[in-house]
Write an enzyme that holds these catalytic residues in place. Structure first.
Site, PDB file in Angstrom:
ATOM      1  N   ARG A   1      28.956  -1.599  24.460  1.00 28.65           N
ATOM      2  CA  ARG A   1      28.385  -1.955  25.764  1.00 28.65           C
ATOM      3  C   ARG A   1      28.519  -3.452  25.995  1.00 28.65           C
ATOM      4  NH1 ARG A   1      22.724   0.490  27.143  1.00 28.65           N
ATOM      5  NH2 ARG A   1      23.363  -0.208  29.204  1.00 28.65           N
TER       6      ARG A   1
ATOM      7  N   CYS B   1      18.569  -6.506  26.565  1.00 28.51           N
ATOM      8  CA  CYS B   1      19.360  -5.302  26.281  1.00 28.51           C
ATOM      9  C   CYS B   1      19.808  -4.753  27.622  1.00 28.51           C
ATOM     10  CB  CYS B   1      18.567  -4.297  25.448  1.00 28.51           C
ATOM     11  SG  CYS B   1      16.986  -3.798  26.173  1.00 28.51           S
TER      12      CYS B   1
END
Length: 152
Positions: free
Chosen positions: A59, A112
């Site tokens: 990611r 995150c």
């Protein structure tokens, strides 16, 4: 092993009876000094402070993005996947192996995808005596601003 297996392995028992619970109140005190905004992250970039992306490397690198409209990471951020703080059995690694034991300078910022899993890195840093800060909006918030659009 961690979790339920560890509990049983240590000889503790489990109960199936549902106990009556007496309601109580717990005063919550939020330490707002631990939370930063998108503008604080921009200032940290200018100052050269460490910004830690807690998501999986795929990611972070933009290879996959299952949630957000754009893949990538906040410019200048380093990657330390939150699960890297854990052993295979889901227990904490020794302190010297965790993110908190690495040099990250003054008040690193942790994020995150949406501000939840970054808290594992935040805790590791705090346990190491490093006063880290959380960007709770995280990457989802970051890319929601026109000025922060990541080029793909």
């Amino acid at each position: 092993m961690g979790g339920l297996q560890a509990w049983r392995g240590e000889g503790h028992k489990l109960e199936t009876k549902v106990r009556q619970v007496t309601p109580s109140s717990y005063p919550i005190s939020l330490d707002k000094s631990m939370i930063v905004s998108m503008n604080d992250v921009k200032q940290a970039q200018i100052e050269g402070r460490t910004i830690i992306d807690s998501r999986a490397s795929e990611r972070y690198s933009g290879e996959i993005e299952p949630i957000d409209a754009k893949a990538g990471h906040i410019p200048g951020a380093i990657n330390y996947f939150w699960k890297n703080n854990l052993n295979e059995n889901k227990t904490w690694k020794d302190p010297e192996e965790r993110v908190g034991e690495k040099e990250h300078g003054h008040e690193p910022i942790v994020y995150c995808g949406s501000g939840v899993t970054a808290c594992v890195n935040l805790l590791a840093l705090q346990e190491a005596g490093i006063h880290a800060k959380l960007y709770p909006g995280s990457y989802s918030d970051w890319i929601s601003y026109e000025e922060n659009q990541i080029e793909t």
